[in-house]
Structures are given as structure tokens and as C-alpha cells.
Design a protein around this motif. Sequence first.
Motif, PDB file in Angstrom:
ATOM      1  N   VAL A 220      14.240  -1.398 -15.588  1.00 37.15           N
ATOM      2  CA  VAL A 220      14.853  -2.582 -14.976  1.00 37.15           C
ATOM      3  C   VAL A 220      13.759  -3.495 -14.426  1.00 37.15           C
ATOM      4  N   PRO A 221      13.707  -4.769 -14.844  1.00 33.87           N
ATOM      5  CA  PRO A 221      12.585  -5.648 -14.478  1.00 33.87           C
ATOM      6  C   PRO A 221      12.709  -6.345 -13.124  1.00 33.87           C
ATOM      7  N   HIS A 222      13.255  -5.641 -12.142  1.00 32.57           N
ATOM      8  CA  HIS A 222      13.207  -6.145 -10.768  1.00 32.57           C
ATOM      9  C   HIS A 222      13.216  -4.950  -9.829  1.00 32.57           C
ATOM     10  N   LEU A 223      12.895  -5.165  -8.562  1.00 31.60           N
ATOM     11  CA  LEU A 223      12.695  -4.060  -7.630  1.00 31.60           C
ATOM     12  C   LEU A 223      13.974  -3.246  -7.475  1.00 31.60           C
ATOM     13  N   ILE A 224      13.944  -2.051  -7.979  1.00 27.22           N
ATOM     14  CA  ILE A 224      15.091  -1.150  -7.908  1.00 27.22           C
ATOM     15  C   ILE A 224      14.702   0.211  -7.346  1.00 27.22           C
ATOM     16  N   VAL A 225      13.463   0.646  -7.600  1.00 28.10           N
ATOM     17  CA  VAL A 225      12.963   1.895  -7.023  1.00 28.10           C
ATOM     18  C   VAL A 225      12.288   1.526  -5.707  1.00 28.10           C
ATOM     19  N   THR A 226      13.129   1.291  -4.702  1.00 31.85           N
ATOM     20  CA  THR A 226      12.671   0.809  -3.403  1.00 31.85           C
ATOM     21  C   THR A 226      12.131   1.957  -2.556  1.00 31.85           C
ATOM     22  N   SER A 227      11.612   1.613  -1.389  1.00 35.62           N
ATOM     23  CA  SER A 227      11.116   2.647  -0.478  1.00 35.62           C
ATOM     24  C   SER A 227      12.231   3.603  -0.084  1.00 35.62           C
ATOM     25  N   LYS A 228      13.451   3.092   0.073  1.00 36.52           N
ATOM     26  CA  LYS A 228      14.587   3.946   0.415  1.00 36.52           C
ATOM     27  C   LYS A 228      14.882   4.946  -0.694  1.00 36.52           C
ATOM     28  N   VAL A 229      14.770   4.480  -1.957  1.00 36.26           N
ATOM     29  CA  VAL A 229      14.985   5.364  -3.097  1.00 36.26           C
ATOM     30  C   VAL A 229      13.879   6.411  -3.167  1.00 36.26           C
ATOM     31  N   ILE A 230      12.633   5.966  -3.024  1.00 37.90           N
ATOM     32  CA  ILE A 230      11.488   6.876  -3.110  1.00 37.90           C
ATOM     33  C   ILE A 230      11.532   7.921  -2.001  1.00 37.90           C
ATOM     34  N   GLY A 248       9.406  -2.504 -11.373  1.00 31.00           N
ATOM     35  CA  GLY A 248      10.566  -2.436 -10.490  1.00 31.00           C
ATOM     36  C   GLY A 248      10.439  -1.363  -9.434  1.00 31.00           C
ATOM     37  N   THR A 249       9.194  -1.025  -9.084  1.00 30.94           N
ATOM     38  CA  THR A 249       8.923   0.075  -8.160  1.00 30.94           C
ATOM     39  C   THR A 249       8.101  -0.409  -6.967  1.00 30.94           C
ATOM     40  N   ASP A 250       8.389   0.148  -5.802  1.00 33.12           N
ATOM     41  CA  ASP A 250       7.558  -0.100  -4.613  1.00 33.12           C
ATOM     42  C   ASP A 250       6.359   0.841  -4.694  1.00 33.12           C
ATOM     43  N   PHE A 251       5.329   0.408  -5.404  1.00 31.81           N
ATOM     44  CA  PHE A 251       4.176   1.267  -5.651  1.00 31.81           C
ATOM     45  C   PHE A 251       3.407   1.580  -4.362  1.00 31.81           C
ATOM     46  N   TYR A 253       4.651   2.047  -1.326  1.00 32.32           N
ATOM     47  CA  TYR A 253       5.310   3.130  -0.601  1.00 32.32           C
ATOM     48  C   TYR A 253       5.204   4.455  -1.358  1.00 32.32           C
ATOM     49  N   ALA A 254       5.250   4.393  -2.676  1.00 30.28           N
ATOM     50  CA  ALA A 254       5.104   5.618  -3.461  1.00 30.28           C
ATOM     51  C   ALA A 254       3.750   6.266  -3.188  1.00 30.28           C
ATOM     52  N   GLU A 255       2.703   5.455  -3.148  1.00 28.88           N
ATOM     53  CA  GLU A 255       1.372   5.982  -2.848  1.00 28.88           C
ATOM     54  C   GLU A 255       1.323   6.554  -1.442  1.00 28.88           C
ATOM     55  N   LYS A 256       1.953   5.843  -0.504  1.00 29.73           N
ATOM     56  CA  LYS A 256       1.970   6.299   0.884  1.00 29.73           C
ATOM     57  C   LYS A 256       2.653   7.659   1.005  1.00 29.73           C
ATOM     58  N   ARG A 257       3.693   7.865   0.210  1.00 24.86           N
ATOM     59  CA  ARG A 257       4.437   9.127   0.247  1.00 24.86           C
ATOM     60  C   ARG A 257       3.824  10.204  -0.623  1.00 24.86           C
ATOM     61  N   GLY A 258       2.805   9.842  -1.393  1.00 29.78           N
ATOM     62  CA  GLY A 258       2.138  10.821  -2.235  1.00 29.78           C
ATOM     63  C   GLY A 258       2.853  11.103  -3.533  1.00 29.78           C
ATOM     64  N   ILE A 259       3.718  10.171  -3.952  1.00 32.03           N
ATOM     65  CA  ILE A 259       4.428  10.306  -5.221  1.00 32.03           C
ATOM     66  C   ILE A 259       3.697   9.493  -6.283  1.00 32.03           C
ATOM     67  N   LYS A 260       3.417  10.131  -7.410  1.00 33.14           N
ATOM     68  CA  LYS A 260       2.685   9.450  -8.483  1.00 33.14           C
ATOM     69  C   LYS A 260       3.598   8.454  -9.176  1.00 33.14           C
ATOM     70  N   ALA A 261       3.201   7.189  -9.173  1.00 30.38           N
ATOM     71  CA  ALA A 261       3.991   6.128  -9.809  1.00 30.38           C
ATOM     72  C   ALA A 261       3.078   5.348 -10.742  1.00 30.38           C
ATOM     73  N   LEU A 262       3.461   5.257 -12.003  1.00 27.80           N
ATOM     74  CA  LEU A 262       2.633   4.628 -13.028  1.00 27.80           C
ATOM     75  C   LEU A 262       3.334   3.393 -13.587  1.00 27.80           C
TER      76      LEU A 262
END
Length: 300
Positions: A220-230, A248-251, A253-262
Amino acid sequence: MLTGLNVAVIGGDARQLEVIRKLTELDAKLFLVGFDQLDHGFTGAIKVKLDEIQFEEIDVIILPIPGTNPAGIIETVFSNEEVKLTDALLTSTPPHCVIYSGITNPYLDKIVESTHRKLVLLFERDDVAIYNSIPTVEGTIMMAIQHTDTTIHGSSIAVLGLGRVGMSVARTFAALGAQVKVGARKTADLARITEMGLTPFSLENIHEEIRDVDICINTVPHLIVTSKVIANMPAHTLIIDLASKPGGTDFRYAEKRGIKALLAPGLPGIVAPKTAGQIIANVLSQLLTELKIDGKGFSS
């Protein structure tokens, strides 16, 4: 045949080489900008600098898949030359000149509108998008294998969006034995997901549906994997974002949480540039043949 058609190919990566090869076979006259470091040449194609082209004689301009960046700069993988597409340059072309690009942006939209030139977006065509979904899926599988320590078989995978890419991704991962659920908004898409034998869910419930996934693949080409989702994802979840930049990802916040997001747009040009280039070349040759037959004012 494209005899008599003057084409400027400006910038691009290895995919453009297939375009150049195909168009020279069809006897178009090509002017190549941004290819001065390319070792081999093509019969019927001339390597030139941007300011060496007589744009008043150019019938067609072919841009790379990304078009330009937000400032109008065109990517040139085979050159160190900085190339910028300007409204002055387009104004110098004949009124019938057509510009071909994969995608567009506000800058490109603005200059083609101000110069009254036609812009054709190849990636808005269903055929191109569907053909390109094949190397995209292969690249996604490659990334999933490289960045996880478990098999795809038996993994829980969420695919976000059931567009042309999402459908191919979901079907292929299911065929590899993954437990695939697909998120969509339209009721028709949810019905299609069920018909495919996969598990549907509404994207409105993404926060709950994401709690048990090993891999989340976003199209999905807009922000959908938000910090709340992550925040609801397991710590080991891998996010692969296939949407156009910025994804479409909050990269952050993903890094802050230690989740690998590519972020992985343009996979076809990375994993299978020859095939991806042939897809574009075949469609372009068809479009240019139609253009030459129907067009007026061309040099031929």
C-alpha cells in the motif's frame, strides 16, 4: 519498424539497456544521455551529452523508471554527468514529442503540464504492472530468506493490499506453504481473498491482525504500518515494504523498536534487470509503433 523516429533515452539503469537494444533493432535513431561509461555501444545509437542533442528534432523522450527526483534530476547509473529535465528543454521539443516514464512526481507533472507535452506512465498500465509482479515476488522471496532464520513454509505472513503485486505475492507465498492472510479495504477484495483460499481481514483491524505474524509485506503506497501497528508486532517480525518511496511504513519507529523493516521498491530492476528491461522494451516498442503510425509531424 521505427525507421525515422528520433528518440532520446535519458538516464536509467540496466533495464534501459534492453530498451535501447530493442529500439535499435526496430531501426529507431537513438540519442543516449548518461551512458558514457557504458563499455559497449549499439548500432544506431549515439552517446551524447544533454546539451549536444537538437531537441527540436526529437520525437520521443524516454526517462528511467523513477522519472526524475523531486528536483528534476535524472538518475544516470552509467555516467557521472548530472542531468536535469527542465521546462525549457521540453519547450524546445516539437509539440508532438511524447515523454515516457515509469512513474511521476509533482515536478515532472508540473513541467509537462506547463509545456503541454504528453506524459505516458508505463507503470500505470496493467500489463506492465502484472508482468513486473513476477520478478517482484522473486525478489521478495529472496529478501524473506536472507533476513529470517526460519523457513517460509509454516510462517505466518500478512500481505497488505490486494493490488496487482499484492495478489501475486500472496498467491506465491501460500504456494510455498506459508500461512497467508491478506488485508484489504474493499469488500470485493475480501471476497477475492477468500476465493483464493487465503485468510482475509479488513485493514481497519490491522492492529489486531498483526499480532502473530512473522513477515509483514506491504504493497500500500501510503502510511499504513504505523507506530501503533508496529507496537503490536512480535519482536522478530520482518517488514518488507514494496510500495513506492517513501513506502508505507514508519521506519523510524521500527528501528526504535528493534524490528527489521526493509524498503524495497524497484525490485525487478535489482533481482532481474534483464527480464524487467525486456518487459518495458516490449511495451515501449508497441507504443512507439502505434505512435509512429498515428502521429503527425514525425521526422519520417
